[in-house]
Design a protein around this motif. Sequence first.
Motif, PDB file in Angstrom:
ATOM      1  N   PHE A  50      -5.522  54.946 -82.540  1.00 33.81           N
ATOM      2  CA  PHE A  50      -5.516  54.519 -81.146  1.00 33.81           C
ATOM      3  C   PHE A  50      -6.281  55.541 -80.316  1.00 33.81           C
ATOM      4  N   THR A  51      -7.136  55.045 -79.430  1.00 37.84           N
ATOM      5  CA  THR A  51      -7.893  55.928 -78.543  1.00 37.84           C
ATOM      6  C   THR A  51      -7.418  55.819 -77.102  1.00 37.84           C
ATOM      7  N   LYS A  52      -6.825  54.673 -76.757  1.00 35.41           N
ATOM      8  CA  LYS A  52      -6.258  54.474 -75.425  1.00 35.41           C
ATOM      9  C   LYS A  52      -4.985  53.647 -75.554  1.00 35.41           C
ATOM     10  N   LEU A  53      -3.993  54.013 -74.766  1.00 35.13           N
ATOM     11  CA  LEU A  53      -2.738  53.268 -74.715  1.00 35.13           C
ATOM     12  C   LEU A  53      -2.295  53.204 -73.266  1.00 35.13           C
ATOM     13  N   HIS A  54      -2.039  51.992 -72.791  1.00 35.80           N
ATOM     14  CA  HIS A  54      -1.530  51.825 -71.432  1.00 35.80           C
ATOM     15  C   HIS A  54      -0.197  51.107 -71.497  1.00 35.80           C
ATOM     16  N   LEU A  55       0.797  51.660 -70.826  1.00 32.85           N
ATOM     17  CA  LEU A  55       2.141  51.084 -70.783  1.00 32.85           C
ATOM     18  C   LEU A  55       2.454  50.681 -69.348  1.00 32.85           C
ATOM     19  N   HIS A  56       2.745  49.390 -69.152  1.00 32.62           N
ATOM     20  CA  HIS A  56       3.112  48.897 -67.824  1.00 32.62           C
ATOM     21  C   HIS A  56       4.598  48.546 -67.841  1.00 32.62           C
ATOM     22  N   PHE A  57       5.363  49.210 -66.978  1.00 39.53           N
ATOM     23  CA  PHE A  57       6.806  49.028 -66.899  1.00 39.53           C
ATOM     24  C   PHE A  57       7.151  48.082 -65.752  1.00 39.53           C
ATOM     25  N   SER A  58       7.995  47.098 -66.029  1.00 45.28           N
ATOM     26  CA  SER A  58       8.575  46.235 -65.001  1.00 45.28           C
ATOM     27  C   SER A  58      10.058  46.558 -64.969  1.00 45.28           C
ATOM     28  N   VAL A  59      10.484  47.238 -63.923  1.00 46.20           N
ATOM     29  CA  VAL A  59      11.866  47.704 -63.807  1.00 46.20           C
ATOM     30  C   VAL A  59      12.553  46.896 -62.709  1.00 46.20           C
ATOM     31  N   SER A  60      13.706  46.316 -63.040  1.00 47.81           N
ATOM     32  CA  SER A  60      14.419  45.515 -62.049  1.00 47.81           C
ATOM     33  C   SER A  60      15.769  46.139 -61.719  1.00 47.81           C
TER      34      SER A  60
ATOM     35  N   PRO B  19      14.467  53.226 -55.742  1.00 48.55           N
ATOM     36  CA  PRO B  19      13.352  53.920 -55.092  1.00 48.55           C
ATOM     37  C   PRO B  19      12.178  54.048 -56.070  1.00 48.55           C
ATOM     38  N   PRO B  20      10.984  53.572 -55.707  1.00 52.95           N
ATOM     39  CA  PRO B  20       9.840  53.689 -56.615  1.00 52.95           C
ATOM     40  C   PRO B  20       9.593  55.112 -57.102  1.00 52.95           C
ATOM     41  N   VAL B  21       9.853  56.115 -56.258  1.00 56.87           N
ATOM     42  CA  VAL B  21       9.634  57.503 -56.673  1.00 56.87           C
ATOM     43  C   VAL B  21      10.565  57.882 -57.830  1.00 56.87           C
TER      44      VAL B  21
ATOM     45  N   VAL C 107       8.426  47.728 -59.444  1.00 54.65           N
ATOM     46  CA  VAL C 107       9.860  47.677 -59.215  1.00 54.65           C
ATOM     47  C   VAL C 107      10.179  46.279 -58.701  1.00 54.65           C
ATOM     48  N   LEU C 108      11.057  45.584 -59.395  1.00 55.54           N
ATOM     49  CA  LEU C 108      11.452  44.229 -59.019  1.00 55.54           C
ATOM     50  C   LEU C 108      12.840  44.274 -58.408  1.00 55.54           C
TER      51      LEU C 108
END
Length: 79
Positions: A20-30, A35-37, A69-70
């Motif tokens: 792997f040369t690039k990995l992107h992780l997108h989190f959907s947190v509900s 607080p987004p921070v 953040v959901l």
Amino acid sequence: VTGCQVKATAERAAADPKVFTKLHLHFSVSGRGLPPVAVERAIALSHEKYCSATVMIGKTAEVTTSFEVLDAGAAPVQM
């Protein structure tokens, strides 16, 4: 926090062993009133300190993250 989903996208090297040369992780947190921070800090700690898999993959790949953040009744906040 009432839920968390992660969508992973990756790129691999063209030549064997095709690491792997690039990995992107997108989190959907509900949850309610998250607080987004705080979500951002939890994700950072996970990948900088606690997730051994990310640390190993980070030796050969650029690892990036994003999140949203959901909150019930509100529009998603994407970062």
